[in-house]
Write a protein that holds these residues in place. Sequence first.
Motif, PDB file in Angstrom:
ATOM      1  N   ARG A   9       0.786  -1.325  -0.076  1.00  0.00           N
ATOM      2  CA  ARG A   9      -0.191  -0.189  -0.052  1.00  0.00           C
ATOM      3  C   ARG A   9       0.988   1.288  -0.037  1.00  0.00           C
ATOM      4  O   ARG A   9       0.523   2.126  -0.799  1.00  0.00           O
ATOM      5  CB  ARG A   9      -0.778   0.044   1.038  1.00  0.00           C
ATOM      6  N   ARG A  10       2.099   1.240   0.584  1.00  0.00           N
ATOM      7  CA  ARG A  10       2.710   2.032   0.926  1.00  0.00           C
ATOM      8  C   ARG A  10       3.511   2.569  -0.410  1.00  0.00           C
ATOM      9  O   ARG A  10       3.637   3.721  -0.781  1.00  0.00           O
ATOM     10  CB  ARG A  10       4.072   2.068   2.175  1.00  0.00           C
ATOM     11  N   THR A  11       3.921   1.271  -1.012  1.00  0.00           N
ATOM     12  CA  THR A  11       4.447   1.637  -2.414  1.00  0.00           C
ATOM     13  C   THR A  11       3.604   2.332  -3.281  1.00  0.00           C
ATOM     14  O   THR A  11       4.081   3.216  -4.168  1.00  0.00           O
ATOM     15  CB  THR A  11       5.143   0.075  -2.919  1.00  0.00           C
ATOM     16  N   ALA A  12       2.460   1.918  -3.498  1.00  0.00           N
ATOM     17  CA  ALA A  12       1.325   2.330  -4.395  1.00  0.00           C
ATOM     18  C   ALA A  12       1.270   3.521  -4.078  1.00  0.00           C
ATOM     19  O   ALA A  12       1.258   4.566  -5.344  1.00  0.00           O
ATOM     20  CB  ALA A  12       0.071   1.738  -4.147  1.00  0.00           C
ATOM     21  N   GLN A  13       1.139   4.277  -3.037  1.00  0.00           N
ATOM     22  CA  GLN A  13       0.954   5.689  -2.663  1.00  0.00           C
ATOM     23  C   GLN A  13       2.326   6.587  -3.293  1.00  0.00           C
ATOM     24  O   GLN A  13       2.067   7.647  -3.914  1.00  0.00           O
ATOM     25  CB  GLN A  13       0.811   5.771  -1.298  1.00  0.00           C
ATOM     26  N   TYR A  14       3.567   6.055  -2.699  1.00  0.00           N
ATOM     27  CA  TYR A  14       4.708   6.529  -3.363  1.00  0.00           C
ATOM     28  C   TYR A  14       4.778   6.637  -4.737  1.00  0.00           C
ATOM     29  O   TYR A  14       5.299   7.920  -5.191  1.00  0.00           O
ATOM     30  CB  TYR A  14       5.790   5.942  -2.755  1.00  0.00           C
ATOM     31  N   MET A  15       4.567   5.524  -5.532  1.00  0.00           N
ATOM     32  CA  MET A  15       4.749   5.576  -6.962  1.00  0.00           C
ATOM     33  C   MET A  15       3.692   6.384  -7.565  1.00  0.00           C
ATOM     34  O   MET A  15       3.885   6.974  -8.685  1.00  0.00           O
ATOM     35  CB  MET A  15       4.596   3.936  -7.359  1.00  0.00           C
ATOM     36  N   ALA A  16       2.251   6.629  -6.936  1.00  0.00           N
ATOM     37  CA  ALA A  16       1.366   7.497  -7.584  1.00  0.00           C
ATOM     38  C   ALA A  16       2.114   8.785  -7.587  1.00  0.00           C
ATOM     39  O   ALA A  16       1.788   9.688  -8.752  1.00  0.00           O
ATOM     40  CB  ALA A  16       0.111   7.479  -6.917  1.00  0.00           C
ATOM     41  N   TYR A  17       2.604   9.479  -6.491  1.00  0.00           N
ATOM     42  CA  TYR A  17       3.250  10.721  -6.361  1.00  0.00           C
ATOM     43  C   TYR A  17       4.400  10.849  -7.292  1.00  0.00           C
ATOM     44  O   TYR A  17       4.590  12.105  -8.017  1.00  0.00           O
ATOM     45  CB  TYR A  17       3.599  10.856  -5.042  1.00  0.00           C
TER      46      TYR A  17
END
Length: 793
Positions: A672-680
């Motif tokens: 979940r954290r990876t997905a958030q970072y990658m979106a930014y």
Amino acid sequence: MTNLSQKGKKITPKKEGSTGWFYFNVVIRVMQSLILVGISLMLMLGALGAGIGLGYFAYLVKDTDPPTKQELQQDLGNITETSKLAYADNSSIATIRSDLFRTSIPSDQISDWLKKAVVATEDEYFYEHKGVVPKAVLRALISEVTGIGSSGGSTLTQQLVKQQILSDETTFKRKANEILLAMEVEKNFSKDEIIAMYLNISPFGRNNLGQNIAGVQEAAQGIFGINASDVNLPQAAFIAGLPQSPISYSPYTNSGDFQDNLEYGLNRKDFVLFSMYRNHDISKKEYEEALAYDLTADFKPKGTPDNDEQGFLYNTVMGEALKIVAKQLADEAKVSAEDFATDEVYQDYLQKAEFKLANGGYTVQSTIDKDLYQSMQEAVQNYGYMLDNGSSIEVGNVLMENNTGKILGFIGGRDYASNPYNHAFSSKRQAGSAIKPVSVYAPALDQGLVGSESRVSDYPTNWEFGEDAGSPIMNATNAGSKTFQTVRETIVHSNNIPARHLYQEVLNEMGSPTFVYDNYLKEMNYPDTPVWQYESAPMGVMELTTLAQTNGFQTLANKGVYQEGYIIESIKDSKGNVLYQHEAAPVQVFSPATASIMNDLMRSVLTEAVTTPFLSNLKNLDWNLGNADWVGKTGTTDEYVDSWLVVSTPKVTLSSWSGREDNKPTDQDAGRRTAQYMAYLANSIYQTKPDVIGVNDKFELDSNVNTYQVSKFTGTKPGGKVTVNNRSISVPNETVASYWAKGGPANASFKFGIGGTDANYADYWKKAIPTPSNQRRATPPKKEKKEEKKKED
């Protein structure tokens, strides 16, 4: 009376003795004549040979104009041009700084011990010859022609010319020019000037920081911590022995640690001392005392170099350029691939390449887009904290153009100053489920073994081979869903049991445990390792760089065509002459049909959002960007040590690895954290250059994809009956479109899928037996149908 009677009487020799004496004289005279003729012939042949040799020498050097003293001084004094690294638009990244540290000093600051040691070892006739030793040249020539004996014979002056002016070619023309220039050097410079130049330019291995060094001052400072004027006899002998093989004889590795075996350098030191003793430069007492001296106590301990202010970009671009030039130099010198692969030879040519690049006035043009690179660095600085879970999480990212393999930007890590290890290009981590698209699903589709809606067993099962044999194969959250999933469902849920069955099916059907690697992964330069034969290979137990993961997805996004990721576009000199130009070498790894089906399946990974909320996060930041045609795959290793997310649009592939530097576990929210970072990160790239993402481009199914209506229940052809427990059962009528790259669905049968036991199939078929409960489920109310339709849209 007898004597008196014989006086005056003629004495006649015996006839037999007289004849022998005559023939003896004849033989002597004939031999003398033959010797004279032989000597004359030899002189004539020698003169003829000398004439031919001189004529050939003149022919070889006819295009070489003898340089002036000023020209020689410039060449031998290492007058150089500044080189630079550049972005894709040719704007400067940085001036190339050489890791070959050299400090030139005048002759009077060089110890006489050093001069004597080098002369005794490298050129004992240095103070007698005029640049060359004829007999040594002849010996080298004979050796070169016959292949017998040593081809050595270069004087210090010739070595100086070779290092500073000529190349490493082993041709007669180069050797002739070397001789000519050596004699010119001797005419224009004193012996003391020549030996000082030699000692100031020669390589001396590495210092205690692991840096490459040249010149005796850097050697004395970097190894013993003293000036070249202050070295004692054994220290001088050690330094003098280094130029013959700087990397092998150096006490240090490229990290500044001591070499495992210091004996090579120490034995070479002893040889230098013996040469000095033999040359009468030192007495027997001095020789013996120097031999007994504990030189290792004088070696400086490992030091820590200052951090490079240029950071990841400089080191990455420079490192790739060095590899290219080192290989070119080795090829020019006709070094075999086997020899070049050894650490000693490879490091030697890296050092040569570094000197050439740093001092040749070159421009190394990279593929890096300046604006994109800077926006990515700002993104990791601003949003990298999103990856943390109480402990600091490292990250590596690569942005690659799909149709070329150009690396447009990358992130090597959170902060170079605190951790300079490059997590985009150097760090190798377990691939996790992110490897499944290229190692499992694409090969199965490409061989026509399955279609997108074929069914694969996700019933609990155990490992069959290896040390884990008998233990259950685990999915991320369970030991099997106790059903047969479609290929699309298995990749959406990233389940391991179906992946294992598919991988084994490919290997078994093709009859080779290395089929997937030999026919697919090898073509994309994945590492050659026995791991690909392991039963656990589909789970991504092999270690890969972030770059390697990126390149696999690039291949699928590029219609199955692999373009090796690259960061160096060209290397040119100050006059625009091309030293190197990247040339594309596309490889069709998967069929266009296979690649297009894979992109359709990986689109479902993101839209279904079972393993990652990346797409919804992206839409929250920018609706247009979120509506681009994104496809991708996640990957997580045991105990959430590694978290992967690789996504593509038709134009670019963006990858992410994250995890702790010490390889310790994180937690189940890592994805979940990876997905958030990658979106930014993706949004930062988009806001900088919207066209790079290609939000209006779409992945389309290739024209060669075969679409079949198959039974939704079995994934086989619709209709028909099967026998289950002696009972005839009709195959459920509901159909769904299944995409095939090759071949097509089979007729309905009891064992319709991949993997699973008879008991598994019997259990699954129970769902097809009409009962009051499943009949009600088969005819849902109209309202439920509408809601279901809305979800599909």
